[in-house]
Design a protein around this motif. Structure first.
Motif, PDB file in Angstrom:
ATOM      1  N   PRO A  34      31.907  83.830  55.213  1.00  0.00           N
ATOM      2  CA  PRO A  34      33.271  84.270  54.867  1.00  0.00           C
ATOM      3  C   PRO A  34      34.307  83.318  55.469  1.00  0.00           C
ATOM      4  O   PRO A  34      33.992  82.504  56.345  1.00  0.00           O
ATOM      5  N   ARG A  35      35.525  83.418  54.997  1.00  0.00           N
ATOM      6  CA  ARG A  35      36.590  82.574  55.527  1.00  0.00           C
ATOM      7  C   ARG A  35      37.228  83.217  56.764  1.00  0.00           C
ATOM      8  O   ARG A  35      37.186  84.429  56.946  1.00  0.00           O
ATOM      9  N   ARG A  36      37.822  82.386  57.573  1.00  0.00           N
ATOM     10  CA  ARG A  36      38.578  82.829  58.744  1.00  0.00           C
ATOM     11  C   ARG A  36      40.047  82.488  58.537  1.00  0.00           C
ATOM     12  O   ARG A  36      40.445  81.929  57.503  1.00  0.00           O
ATOM     13  N   THR A  37      40.878  82.793  59.530  1.00  0.00           N
ATOM     14  CA  THR A  37      42.313  82.518  59.452  1.00  0.00           C
ATOM     15  C   THR A  37      42.598  81.048  59.745  1.00  0.00           C
ATOM     16  O   THR A  37      42.112  80.494  60.734  1.00  0.00           O
ATOM     17  N   ARG A  38      43.393  80.438  58.894  1.00  0.00           N
ATOM     18  CA  ARG A  38      43.743  79.029  59.083  1.00  0.00           C
ATOM     19  C   ARG A  38      44.630  78.851  60.310  1.00  0.00           C
ATOM     20  O   ARG A  38      45.565  79.623  60.540  1.00  0.00           O
ATOM     21  N   THR A  39      44.346  77.798  61.092  1.00  0.00           N
ATOM     22  CA  THR A  39      45.172  77.456  62.243  1.00  0.00           C
ATOM     23  C   THR A  39      45.804  76.074  62.094  1.00  0.00           C
ATOM     24  O   THR A  39      46.820  75.785  62.717  1.00  0.00           O
ATOM     25  N   SER A  40      45.165  75.189  61.283  1.00  0.00           N
ATOM     26  CA  SER A  40      45.648  73.822  61.037  1.00  0.00           C
ATOM     27  C   SER A  40      45.707  72.977  62.304  1.00  0.00           C
ATOM     28  O   SER A  40      46.567  72.095  62.426  1.00  0.00           O
ATOM     29  N   TRP A  84      28.723  91.383  64.083  1.00  0.00           N
ATOM     30  CA  TRP A  84      29.701  90.312  63.874  1.00  0.00           C
ATOM     31  C   TRP A  84      29.917  90.013  62.392  1.00  0.00           C
ATOM     32  O   TRP A  84      31.038  90.065  61.888  1.00  0.00           O
ATOM     33  N   LEU A  85      28.839  89.683  61.676  1.00  0.00           N
ATOM     34  CA  LEU A  85      28.990  89.241  60.296  1.00  0.00           C
ATOM     35  C   LEU A  85      29.482  90.358  59.382  1.00  0.00           C
ATOM     36  O   LEU A  85      30.486  90.217  58.686  1.00  0.00           O
ATOM     37  N   ARG A  86      28.774  91.496  59.380  1.00  0.00           N
ATOM     38  CA  ARG A  86      29.093  92.545  58.421  1.00  0.00           C
ATOM     39  C   ARG A  86      30.379  93.291  58.751  1.00  0.00           C
ATOM     40  O   ARG A  86      31.019  93.840  57.860  1.00  0.00           O
ATOM     41  N   THR A  87      30.756  93.311  60.033  1.00  0.00           N
ATOM     42  CA  THR A  87      31.941  94.079  60.417  1.00  0.00           C
ATOM     43  C   THR A  87      33.149  93.171  60.603  1.00  0.00           C
ATOM     44  O   THR A  87      34.173  93.344  59.950  1.00  0.00           O
ATOM     45  N   HIS A  88      33.036  92.197  61.488  1.00  0.00           N
ATOM     46  CA  HIS A  88      34.192  91.365  61.822  1.00  0.00           C
ATOM     47  C   HIS A  88      34.439  90.266  60.789  1.00  0.00           C
ATOM     48  O   HIS A  88      35.520  90.166  60.223  1.00  0.00           O
ATOM     49  N   ALA A  89      33.418  89.428  60.567  1.00  0.00           N
ATOM     50  CA  ALA A  89      33.632  88.235  59.753  1.00  0.00           C
ATOM     51  C   ALA A  89      33.949  88.568  58.299  1.00  0.00           C
ATOM     52  O   ALA A  89      34.817  87.942  57.687  1.00  0.00           O
ATOM     53  N   SER A 144      22.214  86.276  51.410  1.00  0.00           N
ATOM     54  CA  SER A 144      21.738  87.413  50.614  1.00  0.00           C
ATOM     55  C   SER A 144      22.659  88.619  50.751  1.00  0.00           C
ATOM     56  O   SER A 144      22.259  89.747  50.454  1.00  0.00           O
ATOM     57  N   PHE A 145      23.887  88.372  51.165  1.00  0.00           N
ATOM     58  CA  PHE A 145      24.840  89.447  51.425  1.00  0.00           C
ATOM     59  C   PHE A 145      25.282  90.103  50.122  1.00  0.00           C
ATOM     60  O   PHE A 145      25.570  89.434  49.128  1.00  0.00           O
ATOM     61  N   ASN A 146      25.312  91.425  50.117  1.00  0.00           N
ATOM     62  CA  ASN A 146      25.796  92.188  48.965  1.00  0.00           C
ATOM     63  C   ASN A 146      26.707  93.280  49.502  1.00  0.00           C
ATOM     64  O   ASN A 146      26.249  94.230  50.124  1.00  0.00           O
TER      65      ASN A 146
END
Length: 686
Positions: free
Chosen positions: A280-286, A540-545, A623-625
């Motif tokens: 997944p994507r995160r927040t851009r900081t540049s 982490w992955l399924r909840t936060h990310a 394999s995320f759904n």
């Protein structure tokens, strides 16, 4: 006719039921969620309250002087960089109200704000709501929450206010929580930072009303669109580093986990944007690119913190924790128990209940099985539908990875049942971490590298499968644990596996605390696999990310006036703040502290996956759904219930707490959005 859900013999965790609802859906709430400003009665939910115990500030309200020359009802005046129409003080009445605000530090100078109401019904020549006359607030506040009395100016000919424009003429930022006016009765749930005018020319906060775009009062539409453009960062350079006062929500790859400029072995692959490492994507900081790896972003200093839109940060910047020095690893169980010593410095952990009376209770098979459902990870256990357990790994790359657990290993502990009977009666369950661990196991067991000695300990791990039997009293009993390693000559030759089963009865006079068997070590490896899967994938992955891009998208595409935004916003609270902190000091590689000291991020040290944990979570994301995570789809996929997801009335649920939660959510959503429909109710049929 209430739906009936039948009870099936699935494993139960003996614990309290879900708490009774106290929010929407509970008695006293109505189906209507959003009401006109000034109508936030109890039945629509608890109105944000001004804190009565907060210290009142010393304040002075400064009103613009009135003179006979102000005879016109409106005048054109430059506000916030554009010409907008503003009412004259000669026709404005004073409106009493209260403002709840917060400062993160003790200000050294008075707070000076300018507050200006904006009409929702009367537009000027620029098609924007006419602004009321500005009122200045000059107050002395302290750090923490402060409640102040305010007096604004408003011309009743302008109808209902739809927004308030706030300018901060102080030299410090302030967090506005709530502005509540008495007459007209209007509430602005602000929940946003207002930085000094050099950083924020102004902030516009809308009333607590809700409209889809087409239903927005015409006088507010341009301001609504301006706000969204600002949140998208339109017109700002995409490569300019974002600052702590910015409010831009945009996307970026996970290219800030490594620190190759500090040390070569701290480089980490970019997650996201590729078939090899989807994420997944995160927040851009540049932040600028790394010198050693231009595809990666440079790390922010521990003191600086990672950028997130300013309204997402409501607390202090997280600092790297000071943990007890453990010399890289625990030398014995006594070292572990030392963490619970009340005299330990700098951290004294509370004693877990399970070992408060008996320090060896955690080693029992009963507790090991109980933690499978009642521990940190109840989401990996699955129903066994046949033996042997099979692997989905590519045989061309990994050879035969199927399980070596046979019926001879487990039948002796099934009582009078055969394996076939246990499977037929849904009595066999497995926690299978084999396929997730095996592709990385050879590299994990070669850690640490030469540069890492002294920072992380050597580790020897296995890929595990654990088989359980559901007993007549609805508790689980461990039957077998399989520990597997890659073939020592070539990974393509398959797995080398050993199956462990519970030992026979102890010898006469031998206490369980006196022995530490291979079975105990097998359980420790199974628990280690489980902890890593929970940490990196399920938590982490399924909840936060996976929620971070949803938060970004909602703020970019849904105005704060949109009903769905108001529904989602409370669930987003602290998500970006927590995630940025995690990337900074938890799931990354390592950083240099102020003064030159080195800090290795916690998860790479504490979990057996070492520096490969985030890569492994990326492989799981392939394999995320998302829809399979919804209740009850997720339970059905693991065989923990029977029935079709689209026919919840036919489901067989094993636990009453899940039933209570499902019923509460269904009731809440139905009352809010479908008040005239029959509310589906559930009943557990035992």
């Amino acid at each position: 006719m209430p739906m009936q859900i039948r009870h099936s013999p699935r494993p139960c965790a003996r614990g309290p039921h879900a708490p009774s609802a106290t929010g929407p859906g509970a008695p006293g709430w109505t189906a209507k969620m959003l009401r006109p400003a000034g109508a936030l009665e109890r039945r629509d939910g608890p109105r944000p309250m001004l804190v009565p115990s907060a210290a009142r500030s010393q304040l002075k309200i400064l009103h613009p002087s009135t003179s006979p020359s102000h005879g016109a009802t409106t005048a054109t005046r430059a506000v916030a960089g554009s010409n907008v129409q503003t009412t004259s003080a000669a026709t404005s009445a004073r409106v009493q109200g209260k403002l709840l605000l917060q400062s993160s530090d003790s200000p050294s100078s008075p707070l000076r704000l300018s507050l200006q109401l904006v009409s929702a019904t009367v537009a000027g020549r620029d098609e924007r709501g006419v602004r009321g006359e500005a009122a200045a607030l000059d107050a002395v506040i302290s750090s923490g929450e402060t409640e102040v009395d305010v007096e604004l100016l408003w011309d009743e000919a302008l109808g209902a206010p739809g927004a308030v424009l706030v300018t901060n003429n102080s030299d410090f930022p302030v967090y506005l929580k709530l502005l509540s006016l008495s007459s007209p009765a209007v509430h602005f749930v602000c929940n946003g930072w207002v930085y000094p005018v050099g950083k924020h020319p102004y902030r516009l906060f809308f009333t607590n009303d809700a409209y889809v775009k087409e239903k927005t009062p015409p006088a507010l539409r341009k301001d609504r669109e301006d706000e969204l453009r600002l949140l998208r960062g339109e017109g700002a350079p995409a490569d300019a580093p974002l600052q702590k006062w910015d409010r831009v929500y945009d996307y970026a790859l996970y290219n800030d986990l490594g620190n190759p400029d500090l040390r070569e072995d701290l480089a980490r692959p970019v997650l996201g944007g590729s078939e090899e490492y989807p994420y997944p994507r995160r927040t851009r900081t540049s932040r600028p690119p790394s010198k050693a790896d231009p595809a990666s972003e440079t790390r922010a200093s521990l003191e600086e913190g990672v950028y997130i839109p300013c309204d997402e940060r409501t607390g202090a910047v997280a600092k790297a924790p000071n943990l007890p020095k453990l010399e890289g690893h625990f030398g014995s169980l006594a070292d572990v128990h030392g963490l619970f010593d009340t005299n330990a410095k700098p951290i004294a952990f509370p004693v877990p209940q399970v070992i408060s009376a008996n320090r060896t209770a955690w080693r029992t098979d009963e507790e090991f099985a109980r933690q499978t459902l009642a521990g940190t990870n109840p989401l990996s256990i699955e129903l066994v539908t046949g033996l042997p357990l099979t692997s989905k790994l590519d045989r061309a790359l990994y050879g035969d990875q199927d399980s070596k657990i046979t019926k001879e290993h487990i039948e002796k502990n099934l009582g009078n049942m055969t394996v076939a009977q246990a499977i037929e009666k849904d009595r066999l369950y497995v926690v299978d971490h084999h396929d997730w661990v095996m592709p990385y196991l050879k590299r994990i067991n070669e850690l640490p590298g030469d540069e890492e000695k002294g920072e992380i300990s050597e580790r020897k791990s296995y890929a595990t499968r654990t088989l359980f039997f559901l007993q007549d009293d609805s508790t689980l009993k461990p039957l077998a644990i399989e520990l597997s390693s890659p073939h020592p000559e070539d990974e393509r030759l398959g797995a080398t596996s050993t199956v462990y089963t519970p030992p026979d009865q102890l010898k006469a006079g031998e206490a369980a605390s006196d022995t530490f068997t291979a079975w105990d070590l097998a359980k420790a490896h199974a628990a280690s696999n489980d902890a890593c899967k929970n940490n990196y994938v399920l938590h982490w992955l399924r909840t936060h990310a996976t929620m971070e891009p949803v938060v970004i998208a909602a703020n970019r595409q849904l105005s704060v006036l949109h009903p769905i935004h108001k529904l989602l916003k409370p669930h987003f609270r602290n998500t970006l703040d927590t995630n940025s902190t995690a990337r900074h000091i938890v799931i990354g590689s390592g950083d240099e502290r102020q003064g030159g000291a080195f800090y290795r991020n916690m998860h790479e040290v504490n979990f057996f996956t070492g520096k490969y944990g985030m890569e492994m979570s990326s492989k799981a994301y392939a394999s995320f759904n998302f829809t399979e995570l919804a209740f009850p789809n997720e339970l059905i996929k693991r065989g923990m219930v029977r029935g079709a997801p689209k026919k919840p009335e036919e489901l067989e649920l094993p636990r009453n707490d899940e039933l209570n939660i499902l019923t509460a959510i269904w009731k809440w959503v139905t009352e809010l959005f479908f008040p005239n429909e029959h509310i589906k109710t559930y009943r557990l049929k035992c």
